[in-house]
Motif scaffolding. Structure first.
Motif, PDB file in Angstrom:
ATOM      1  N   MET A 181       0.834  -1.209   0.000  1.00 17.08           N
ATOM      2  CA  MET A 181       0.000   0.000   0.000  1.00 17.08           C
ATOM      3  C   MET A 181       0.870   1.260   0.000  1.00 17.08           C
ATOM      4  O   MET A 181       0.575   2.234  -0.710  1.00 17.08           O
ATOM      5  CB  MET A 181      -0.940  -0.015   1.212  1.00 17.08           C
ATOM      6  CG  MET A 181      -2.092  -0.990   1.111  1.00 17.08           C
ATOM      7  SD  MET A 181      -3.320  -0.797   2.427  1.00 17.08           S
ATOM      8  CE  MET A 181      -2.365  -1.291   3.876  1.00 17.08           C
ATOM      9  N   LEU A 182       1.969   1.253   0.783  1.00 13.33           N
ATOM     10  CA  LEU A 182       2.852   2.420   0.814  1.00 13.33           C
ATOM     11  C   LEU A 182       3.509   2.636  -0.547  1.00 13.33           C
ATOM     12  O   LEU A 182       3.658   3.789  -0.995  1.00 13.33           O
ATOM     13  CB  LEU A 182       3.910   2.240   1.890  1.00 13.33           C
ATOM     14  CG  LEU A 182       3.415   2.288   3.344  1.00 13.33           C
ATOM     15  CD1 LEU A 182       4.579   2.067   4.308  1.00 13.33           C
ATOM     16  CD2 LEU A 182       2.722   3.610   3.653  1.00 13.33           C
ATOM     17  N   LEU A 183       3.908   1.551  -1.208  1.00 11.32           N
ATOM     18  CA  LEU A 183       4.500   1.679  -2.544  1.00 11.32           C
ATOM     19  C   LEU A 183       3.484   2.268  -3.516  1.00 11.32           C
ATOM     20  O   LEU A 183       3.827   3.076  -4.384  1.00 11.32           O
ATOM     21  CB  LEU A 183       4.979   0.314  -3.033  1.00 11.32           C
ATOM     22  CG  LEU A 183       6.225  -0.253  -2.341  1.00 11.32           C
ATOM     23  CD1 LEU A 183       6.506  -1.678  -2.833  1.00 11.32           C
ATOM     24  CD2 LEU A 183       7.446   0.633  -2.613  1.00 11.32           C
ATOM     25  N   SER A 184       2.234   1.866  -3.374  1.00 12.80           N
ATOM     26  CA  SER A 184       1.194   2.422  -4.236  1.00 12.80           C
ATOM     27  C   SER A 184       0.995   3.914  -3.948  1.00 12.80           C
ATOM     28  O   SER A 184       0.804   4.715  -4.878  1.00 12.80           O
ATOM     29  CB  SER A 184      -0.120   1.667  -4.021  1.00 12.80           C
ATOM     30  OG  SER A 184      -1.166   2.239  -4.770  1.00 12.80           O
ATOM     31  N   CYS A 185       1.089   4.308  -2.676  1.00 12.65           N
ATOM     32  CA  CYS A 185       0.921   5.721  -2.311  1.00 12.65           C
ATOM     33  C   CYS A 185       2.058   6.568  -2.877  1.00 12.65           C
ATOM     34  O   CYS A 185       1.861   7.764  -3.205  1.00 12.65           O
ATOM     35  CB  CYS A 185       0.878   5.873  -0.795  1.00 12.65           C
ATOM     36  SG  CYS A 185      -0.641   5.234  -0.029  1.00 12.65           S
ATOM     37  N   ASP A 186       3.256   5.974  -2.996  1.00 12.63           N
ATOM     38  CA  ASP A 186       4.402   6.728  -3.530  1.00 12.63           C
ATOM     39  C   ASP A 186       4.194   7.145  -4.973  1.00 12.63           C
ATOM     40  O   ASP A 186       4.868   8.062  -5.465  1.00 12.63           O
ATOM     41  CB  ASP A 186       5.673   5.880  -3.417  1.00 12.63           C
ATOM     42  CG  ASP A 186       6.142   5.750  -1.965  1.00 12.63           C
ATOM     43  OD1 ASP A 186       5.693   6.557  -1.134  1.00 12.63           O
ATOM     44  OD2 ASP A 186       6.932   4.820  -1.675  1.00 12.63           O
ATOM     45  N   LEU A 199      -1.797  11.715   2.850  1.00 14.91           N
ATOM     46  CA  LEU A 199      -3.162  11.265   3.145  1.00 14.91           C
ATOM     47  C   LEU A 199      -3.343   9.796   2.783  1.00 14.91           C
ATOM     48  O   LEU A 199      -3.959   9.015   3.521  1.00 14.91           O
ATOM     49  CB  LEU A 199      -4.165  12.134   2.375  1.00 14.91           C
ATOM     50  CG  LEU A 199      -5.655  11.813   2.587  1.00 14.91           C
ATOM     51  CD1 LEU A 199      -6.026  11.951   4.064  1.00 14.91           C
ATOM     52  CD2 LEU A 199      -6.518  12.730   1.725  1.00 14.91           C
ATOM     53  N   CYS A 200      -2.792   9.405   1.642  1.00 18.45           N
ATOM     54  CA  CYS A 200      -2.860   8.005   1.209  1.00 18.45           C
ATOM     55  C   CYS A 200      -2.156   7.108   2.229  1.00 18.45           C
ATOM     56  O   CYS A 200      -2.668   6.050   2.606  1.00 18.45           O
ATOM     57  CB  CYS A 200      -2.223   7.862  -0.172  1.00 18.45           C
ATOM     58  SG  CYS A 200      -2.161   6.159  -0.794  1.00 18.45           S
ATOM     59  N   ALA A 201      -0.971   7.543   2.685  1.00 15.25           N
ATOM     60  CA  ALA A 201      -0.209   6.740   3.651  1.00 15.25           C
ATOM     61  C   ALA A 201      -0.961   6.616   4.979  1.00 15.25           C
ATOM     62  O   ALA A 201      -0.906   5.568   5.644  1.00 15.25           O
ATOM     63  CB  ALA A 201       1.170   7.360   3.875  1.00 15.25           C
TER      64      ALA A 201
END
Length: 571
Positions: free
Chosen positions: A509-514, A523-525
């Protein structure tokens, strides 16, 4: 508002309402002056052969007396609502006409679970309760377990078997109706002595029995047994059990709760306090006739078997043995193979557990037959109209809270005749051991076998407020759906630790937020962290369920482990 807070408020409010609903009537009842019990219709039979010890205000108590008049044990209580079966000083079953509560005890953990069985299926209440430990007066007399019955001993012993599987039926409730020419029509619950055998004491006109019976002993032990039984009944948290049952069973469950908190308790209090004032029923001087056995099996309609054609001759100091068969429409996981020929078959198979994988073995030989399997009234497997020409095995995952299957066999589905078929449902002999976020087949971390592919449902499952208005929309907003599916597959992949799945989920999920614009990455993170916290704190149950649905433990290994545990208990 957070879903957990909403649930907490709802549970607290419901508990408060139930507590007030129960406590207020009880509090008012305590303030009322004690009433002198009406014993005009109550009786304790002076003849040691009658299993009904007493009947007070619609509550009948059945027990065993020794030949000195001592009441040895109480094994059944019957009210207007249900029959309560008691074995080894524990309630083992509560049975009405079409609903049964089965209490399953674990000797190792000293806990029990409750299965509710009805005509529409069965399910296990998702809660564990502590097994009661109540001290009863030690019996001086035991029913002999072989047929070498010592004198004096009069009555009927029934061996009950399934006419289809030829196996003993060990968990039935048997009721015997008969007529005594002096005492009139009588009905008695038989004592379950184990191994599919049920015993009924009967009145006898043998006057030599009088030497064995002392009324004063009966009065004393009635009080002792009644007080112990009241303590036993108080140990069962029926309010909690009822609160965990399905909505359509709440009325039945509330009647059971009233029985155990009021009706039975009042009757036992009368027995304990006024036993010496209970009038004794006159002795019978005639042999009973017109026997009818009523067989109650969990989740099935009562079966009545008239015994007029069976030669029953009641001889003092003798025991009459009868073999009865009943065609049960229920089978059990890991039971013997169900087989047949040209007659259609439609029966329920009790699995006993939820969220579990099983193996379905079937064979229709060369002449086409069709075997269909249903779960919660939905077809989940069909053999088709075919001849298998050998045994076939298919894996089935039960993904819901129902603990039974329906198996329907349509023989000669192609219009032929003289066919043959068989099937068997195989389940693991024990649940996998799941602790610290890891599931294995035994304490030595033996790996399980993947027999069903993992299932996925995106971000969130169910139709709740929290899922519909928070989880699913945010998952779609940040394109987390595919990542959630990967997390679901990881939960359903055998021998994978939960922590690995959760950490991978968070990192993806964090990679996707990047990849998002810099202004909204934070906000995504933050939402990714909320998702991660959700599975970290609330994902243990779904993880264990997913492992149970997709993974299989070798039943031979589990069986050997179980045997070792039994041997350790008796070492």
């Amino acid at each position: 508002m957070n879903k957990r807070i909403l649930i907490g408020i709802a549970v607290f409010g419901t508990a408060l309402i139930i507590t007030l609903a129960i406590a207020l009537p009880l509090g008012l009842r305590r303030k009322s002056p004690p009433k002198t019990p009406d014993l005009s219709s109550s009786s304790i039979n002076a003849d040691i052969k009658d299993p009904k010890i007493m009947e007070i205000n619609g509550v009948s108590v059945f027990g065993v007396k020794d030949f000195s008049g001592n009441l040895q044990l109480i094994y059944a209580i019957e009210t207007d609502t249900a029959i309560y079966t008691i074995n080894r000083y524990r309630i083992t079953q509560i049975r009405s006409n079409n609903i049964t509560l089965l209490f399953n005890y674990n000797r190792t953990s000293e806990q029990y679970t409750v299965n509710i069985v009805s005509e529409n299926g069965s399910y296990e209440i998702p809660a564990y309760y502590q097994s009661p430990a109540v001290s009863f007066p030690l019996p001086e007399f035991q029913l002999p377990r072989d047929r070498n019955i010592s004198e004096p001993f009069t009555g009927i012993a029934i061996d009950l078997t399934d006419s289809f599987s030829e196996r003993s039926i060990v968990d039935a409730t048997l009721q015997m109706n008969y007529r005594d020419e002096q005492l009139g029509n009588k009905s008695a619950v038989l004592l379950n002595v184990g191994g599919g055998r049920y015993y009924l004491m009967l009145p006898t006109n043998d006057t030599s029995m009088d030497d064995y019976f002392q009324v004063r002993n009966l009065y004393e032990t009635v009080s002792q047994q009644s007080n112990a039984l009241k303590e036993l009944i108080r140990a069962y948290p029926m309010s909690d059990i009822c609160s965990n049952s399905e909505e359509q069973l709440k009325i039945f469950c509330s009647l059971i709760d009233k029985d155990m908190t009021t009706n039975i308790m009042d009757a036992l209090s009368v027995a304990s306090s006024y036993a010496s004032k209970i009038p004794l029923e006159p002795k019978s001087t005639s042999n009973p006739i017109n026997f009818e056995a009523v067989i109650l099996l969990a989740g099935e309609e009562p079966v009545k078997l008239p015994l007029q054609n069976t030669k029953i001759l009641i001889i003092p100091q003798d025991l009459t043995f009868i073999s009865l068969e009943v065609a049960s429409k229920r089978a059990k996981c890991n039971d013997i193979t169900i087989a047949g020929s040209n007659t259609p078959d439609d029966r329920t198979v009790d699995i006993g557990k939820t969220h579990i994988s099983l193996k379905f073995h079937y064979e229709t030989y060369t002449i086409p037959d069709q075997i269909d399997v249903y779960y919660k009234n939905k077809q989940i497997f069909t053999s088709g109209c075919a001849g298998t020409e050998g045994e076939r095995i298919t894996s089935i995952a039960l993904t819901d809270s129902e603990t039974s299957l329906r198996v329907k066999v349509t023989p000669n589905c192609a219009g032929t005749s003289s066919t043959g078929w068989n099937y068997r449902v195989e389940c693991p002999f024990d649940n996998m051991i799941c602790k610290s976020g890891t599931c294995s087949c035994d304490s030595k971390m033996k790996p399980s076998e993947q027999i069903n592919p993992p299932t996925v449902n995106g971000c969130g499952s169910g139709d709740g407020f929290f899922t519909n208005f928070f989880v699913s929309p945010i998952g779609k907003l940040w394109n987390f759906t595919t990542i959630c599916d990967v997390h679901d597959r990881c939960y359903g992949t055998c021998n994978t630790p939960k922590s690995v799945c959760d950490k991978t989920f968070f990192n993806q999920m964090l990679l996707s937020c990047d990849t998002r614009p810099i202004g909204i990455q934070a906000l995504c993170a933050a939402d990714a962290f909320l998702f991660y916290a959700g599975v970290l704190l609330g994902g243990t149950g779904p993880f264990f369920d997913a492992q149970g649905e997709s993974c299989w433990c070798d039943p031979n290994i589990i069986l050997l482990s179980s045997i070792k545990k039994e041997n350790d208990l008796y070492a």
